[in-house]
Design an enzyme around this catalytic site. Sequence first.
Site, PDB file in Angstrom:
ATOM      1  N   ARG A  99     -31.907 -13.566  30.443  1.00  8.61           N
ATOM      2  CA  ARG A  99     -30.935 -13.169  31.471  1.00  8.61           C
ATOM      3  C   ARG A  99     -30.244 -11.848  31.143  1.00  8.61           C
ATOM      4  O   ARG A  99     -29.337 -11.433  31.874  1.00  8.61           O
ATOM      5  CB  ARG A  99     -29.892 -14.272  31.683  1.00  8.61           C
ATOM      6  CG  ARG A  99     -29.014 -14.539  30.491  1.00  8.61           C
ATOM      7  CD  ARG A  99     -28.010 -15.635  30.736  1.00  8.61           C
ATOM      8  NE  ARG A  99     -27.075 -15.732  29.618  1.00  8.61           N
ATOM      9  CZ  ARG A  99     -25.796 -16.035  29.733  1.00  8.61           C
ATOM     10  NH1 ARG A  99     -25.282 -16.261  30.924  1.00  8.61           N
ATOM     11  NH2 ARG A  99     -25.023 -16.119  28.674  1.00  8.61           N
ATOM     12  N   HIS A 169     -28.707 -21.102  36.622  1.00  9.94           N
ATOM     13  CA  HIS A 169     -27.252 -21.203  36.422  1.00  9.94           C
ATOM     14  C   HIS A 169     -26.550 -20.612  37.648  1.00  9.94           C
ATOM     15  O   HIS A 169     -25.798 -19.637  37.564  1.00  9.94           O
ATOM     16  CB  HIS A 169     -26.894 -20.424  35.155  1.00  9.94           C
ATOM     17  CG  HIS A 169     -25.508 -20.636  34.633  1.00  9.94           C
ATOM     18  ND1 HIS A 169     -24.398 -20.689  35.439  1.00  9.94           N
ATOM     19  CD2 HIS A 169     -25.048 -20.784  33.367  1.00  9.94           C
ATOM     20  CE1 HIS A 169     -23.312 -20.853  34.694  1.00  9.94           C
ATOM     21  NE2 HIS A 169     -23.692 -20.914  33.418  1.00  9.94           N
ATOM     22  N   ASP A 214     -16.905 -28.789  33.268  1.00 10.11           N
ATOM     23  CA  ASP A 214     -18.128 -28.375  32.573  1.00 10.11           C
ATOM     24  C   ASP A 214     -18.869 -29.647  32.200  1.00 10.11           C
ATOM     25  O   ASP A 214     -18.612 -30.246  31.163  1.00 10.11           O
ATOM     26  CB  ASP A 214     -17.772 -27.545  31.335  1.00 10.11           C
ATOM     27  CG  ASP A 214     -19.014 -26.936  30.682  1.00 10.11           C
ATOM     28  OD1 ASP A 214     -20.128 -27.170  31.170  1.00 10.11           O
ATOM     29  OD2 ASP A 214     -18.842 -26.232  29.664  1.00 10.11           O
ATOM     30  N   GLU A 273     -25.907 -26.334  38.893  1.00 12.22           N
ATOM     31  CA  GLU A 273     -27.062 -25.778  38.204  1.00 12.22           C
ATOM     32  C   GLU A 273     -28.219 -26.782  38.130  1.00 12.22           C
ATOM     33  O   GLU A 273     -28.018 -27.937  37.780  1.00 12.22           O
ATOM     34  CB  GLU A 273     -26.651 -25.348  36.793  1.00 12.22           C
ATOM     35  CG  GLU A 273     -25.424 -24.435  36.799  1.00 12.22           C
ATOM     36  CD  GLU A 273     -24.865 -24.178  35.413  1.00 12.22           C
ATOM     37  OE1 GLU A 273     -25.666 -24.118  34.454  1.00 12.22           O
ATOM     38  OE2 GLU A 273     -23.635 -24.045  35.272  1.00 12.22           O
TER      39      GLU A 273
END
Length: 301
Positions: A99, A169, A214, A273
Site C-alpha cells: 500500500r 481496508h 477497532d 473491511e
Amino acid sequence: MTIEQLNAKYKLTGQLEFIVGKGGLPMIQVNSAKAKALVSIHAGQVLSYQPVGEPEDVMFLSEKAYYQDGKAIKGGAPICWPWFGADPEGKGPGHGFVRNRAWNVVATEAMTNGDVKVTLGLIDTPDTREIWPQSFSLQQEIIIGESLNLSLITRNTGKEKFSITQAFHTYFKVGDIARTKVLGLENCEYIDKAGGSNAQKQQSGAVTIESEVDRIYLDVGNTLTIADSALNRHIQITSQGTKTAVVWNPWEKISKEMADLEDADYQRLLCVETTNAANDVVEVVPGGECRLTADYRVIRS
C-alpha cells in the site's frame, strides 16, 4: 512508464485516461456512462468511486492524505498484504508493503456491458524479498460500473508454500457517524482491539459507533450493509474468499493525533473491511492462488 506512454498503450477513449495526480503520482481517471472513479497506481488503490446519479462519493478520502513514495494514502480502498496488522515476523511495516509503493498497469478493458476493468499488478523483487522472502505475483482486478468490484489475486510463483492475511481496508464516506449502523454482524463474535484489550466479545444488534471501534469479526456472512440515514443510502458490501471482517473508526482522540486526518474526520468516515485476519489465515501452495473479492453497491433507502 510516463503518463504519455500509459495513455498511448492503455487509454480507453471517452472512458479512461491517465493523469498526473496529487504529489505527482500517476493516476487513472474513469468517467464512464455508469460511474466516475479515481485509481492511484501508487499503492494500487481506488481513491474515489461515484456511480452516475449518486450525489456523493461512496468513499472517504482525507484532505490531508499523503501522496508520496513510502507512504500510505489515507482513504479509498488501501490494500493490506501479505499481512493484516503487524508483521508476524516483527520486521516489516504494519499492514504489509504493497500500500506504499508503485504498482504496474497490466491491462485496461472496456467491457461489453459498459463496465470498465483495470488490472494492476506487482511481482516480487530483491527489495520485497528483503521484507518478505517469498516469490509471488499479485494482481488486483478493479471493475467500475453500477457497483465497484475489487478482486485481489495472490499467486505463489515459488517452490515453498506461504501463508498470508490481507484486506481491502476500505474507507466509506458517511454523512454522520452518529446516524450510521452496520448490519449483518448481529450475534457474531469479535476481537475487540480498541485500547489493546484483544478481548473476545459478542455483537448484540446492529453495530453503532459511539467511541473508538477497532474490531475483527469472526465467522461472518458474505453480505454486510452500511445504513447511513444522514445521506439516505445503504452501501451493500458483498464478499468472497473471507471469513472475517473489520470495523474501524478512530474516534476523536486518534483522529486528532493522526497527521493525515482532519480532527473531525471520524464523524464522516467508517471502515468496513473485507479481510482474511486473525485466525482467517490463507495458505497458498506453490503454483496455487487465492482470491479475495469485495463488491460495493449503493442502495437507496
